[in-house]
Design an enzyme around this catalytic site. Structure first.
Site, PDB file in Angstrom:
ATOM      1  N   ARG A  48       0.876  -1.356   0.075  1.00 12.13           N
ATOM      2  CA  ARG A  48      -0.036   0.055   0.324  1.00 12.13           C
ATOM      3  C   ARG A  48       0.458   0.690   0.089  1.00 12.13           C
ATOM      4  NH1 ARG A  48      -5.046  -1.268   3.684  1.00 12.13           N
ATOM      5  NH2 ARG A  48      -5.900  -2.726   2.413  1.00 12.13           N
ATOM      6  N   ASP A 157     -14.589  10.885  12.746  1.00 10.54           N
ATOM      7  CA  ASP A 157     -13.867  10.123  12.183  1.00 10.54           C
ATOM      8  C   ASP A 157     -12.373  11.049  12.218  1.00 10.54           C
ATOM      9  OD1 ASP A 157     -14.147   7.277  10.249  1.00 10.54           O
ATOM     10  OD2 ASP A 157     -11.750   8.511  10.528  1.00 10.54           O
TER      11      ASP A 157
HETATM   12  C1  LIG Z   1     -13.916   0.014   8.856  1.00  8.95           C
HETATM   13  S1  LIG Z   1     -14.813   1.594   9.082  1.00  8.95           S
HETATM   14  C2  LIG Z   1     -15.657   1.534   9.743  1.00  8.95           C
HETATM   15  C3  LIG Z   1     -16.717   2.759   9.434  1.00  8.95           C
HETATM   16  C4  LIG Z   1     -18.384   1.852  10.374  1.00  8.95           C
HETATM   17  N1  LIG Z   1     -18.416   2.392  11.854  1.00  8.95           N
HETATM   18  C5  LIG Z   1     -19.242   0.479  10.224  1.00  8.95           C
HETATM   19  O1  LIG Z   1     -19.058   0.085  11.068  1.00  8.95           O
HETATM   20  O2  LIG Z   1     -19.401   0.992   9.163  1.00  8.95           O
HETATM   21  C6  LIG Z   1     -13.504   2.331  10.150  1.00  8.95           C
HETATM   22  C7  LIG Z   1     -13.081   3.708  10.519  1.00  8.95           C
HETATM   23  O3  LIG Z   1     -12.325   4.490  11.877  1.00  8.95           O
HETATM   24  C8  LIG Z   1     -11.961   5.079  11.671  1.00  8.95           C
HETATM   25  N2  LIG Z   1     -10.362   5.059  12.334  1.00  8.95           N
HETATM   26  C9  LIG Z   1      -9.159   4.981  11.961  1.00  8.95           C
HETATM   27  N3  LIG Z   1      -8.444   4.453  12.753  1.00  8.95           N
HETATM   28  C10 LIG Z   1      -9.295   5.845  14.085  1.00  8.95           C
HETATM   29  C11 LIG Z   1      -8.992   6.342  15.288  1.00  8.95           C
HETATM   30  N4  LIG Z   1      -7.398   6.400  15.750  1.00  8.95           N
HETATM   31  N5  LIG Z   1      -9.305   7.180  15.604  1.00  8.95           N
HETATM   32  C12 LIG Z   1     -11.026   8.101  14.939  1.00  8.95           C
HETATM   33  N6  LIG Z   1     -11.048   7.210  14.014  1.00  8.95           N
HETATM   34  C13 LIG Z   1     -10.252   6.145  13.395  1.00  8.95           C
HETATM   35  C14 LIG Z   1     -11.100   5.211   9.688  1.00  8.95           C
HETATM   36  O4  LIG Z   1     -10.521   6.324   9.023  1.00  8.95           O
HETATM   37  C15 LIG Z   1     -12.454   4.982   9.274  1.00  8.95           C
HETATM   38  O5  LIG Z   1     -13.205   4.957   8.823  1.00  8.95           O
END
Ligand SMILES: C[S@@+](CC[C@H](N)C(=O)[O-])C[C@H]1O[C@@H](n2cnc3c(N)ncnc32)[C@H](O)[C@@H]1O
Length: 284
Positions: A48, A157
């Site tokens: 990536r 987020d």
């Molecule tokens: C797979 S998505 C999940 C979205 C939603 N909660 C769902 O279950 O459909 C994971 C999200 O977590 C966010 N994320 C990852 N690390 C994070 C952090 N330290 N603080 C806040 N958000 C974070 C990513 O940017 C991403 O948008």
């Protein structure tokens, strides 16, 4: 000095990632984002990030690490996080949580809201927005005047790009088709209009950027927190800190919803009881 490779010579090759460089990236990702990058993630990280290095015309991971260390590299840090995680989401994902929300969590809260109580629900790690908007759809279905009461859904987020998309709330027919039929009237206005999220739903939701591994900036408590498919990227210690922070951010009997492969662990187990599939209620 930065070594710059020509785009032509390296168009498809992966950039060499040594063990020491990978270890540095792993330490960096843990410190800034709480991400856990075990050794078996090395091929994924190399693949990536190689693409990113090529597009920046940077020839080595050491040079990339120098850029990340640069104080003015906030944008590149966000880019790195986006490359290491996924933003996959959809409306009413893990639909049973929205049934619990509708049948158990919201009815007493909405009764109280009609008498002026403040109701707050947090979608932590909301990606492009379907999760907080799904919560808002359920709220609106149960209480069509919710937007006139002191009721708000907060979506946050770490990634500002997805937060901007969430605020824009521009979803295609395929995305909106994920909304269960029982809520169809809400998105079509009860007629044959192309589906869209009405103002009564979008106005219930506010968005912001927030890193879950940093102290939360809220003074008020949440009645429910959805944090699903986010902590899966964190190591155990970071997860346990976040679970405790959620316990402290919830009202005394507030609910916590986690993703299907996430479980509470550590000291937070004393603060919650399980009430359903990856569903917990605060007890102290
Ligand atoms: C797979 S998505 C999940 C979205 C939603 N909660 C769902 O279950 O459909 C994971 C999200 O977590 C966010 N994320 C990852 N690390 C994070 C952090 N330290 N603080 C806040 N958000 C974070 C990513 O940017 C991403 O948008």
């Amino acid at each position: 000095m930065r070594s710059v490779s020509t785009a032509a010579s390296n168009a498809t090759e992966e950039v060499q990632l040594g063990d020491r460089e990978f270890a540095k990236i792993a330490v960096y990702a843990k410190k800034h984002f709480g991400l856990s990058l075990s050794d078996n993630k090395k091929p994924l990280v190399r693949s990536r990030l190689s693409r990113r290095l090529r597009s920046l015309q940077i020839g080595s991971f050491s040079d990339y690490l120098d850029i990340l260390d640069d104080a003015g590299s906030a944008e590149e840090r966000t880019e790195l996080l986006c490359l290491l995680t996924t933003n996959v989401t959809q409306f009413f994902r893990e639909a049973h949580h929205f049934e619990t929300l509708r049948d158990e969590v919201l009815p007493p809260l909405l009764n109280a809201a009609q008498n002026g109580k403040r109701v707050r629900i947090w979608s932590a790690g909301c990606s492009t927005g379907p999760e907080p908007y799904s919560i808002a759809i359920v709220l609106h279905a149960l209480c069509p005047n919710a937007h006139k009461l002191d009721i708000k859904v907060l979506g946050t987020d770490i990634d500002p790009v997805v937060v901007r998309q969430a605020i824009a709330a521009e979803y295609g027919p395929k995305d909106l088709a994920q909304i269960p039929k029982i809520y169809a009237n809400i998105v079509t206005g009860g007629g044959s209009l192309a589906p869209r999220l009405p103002d009564e739903v979008t106005s219930l939701v506010r968005f912001g950027t927030l890193n879950l591994i940093k102290p939360f900036p809220f003074s008020g408590k949440f009645d429910a927190i959805f944090c699903r498919n986010v902590a899966i990227y964190f190591d155990k210690e970071t997860q346990q800190n976040v679970w405790m922070a959620f316990a402290n951010a919830l009202t005394p009997d507030g609910f916590l919803f986690l993703g299907h492969s996430e479980r509470l662990s550590g000291p937070a187990l004393q603060r919650f009881r399980g009430t359903g599939i990856t569903t917990y209620q605060r007890i102290s």
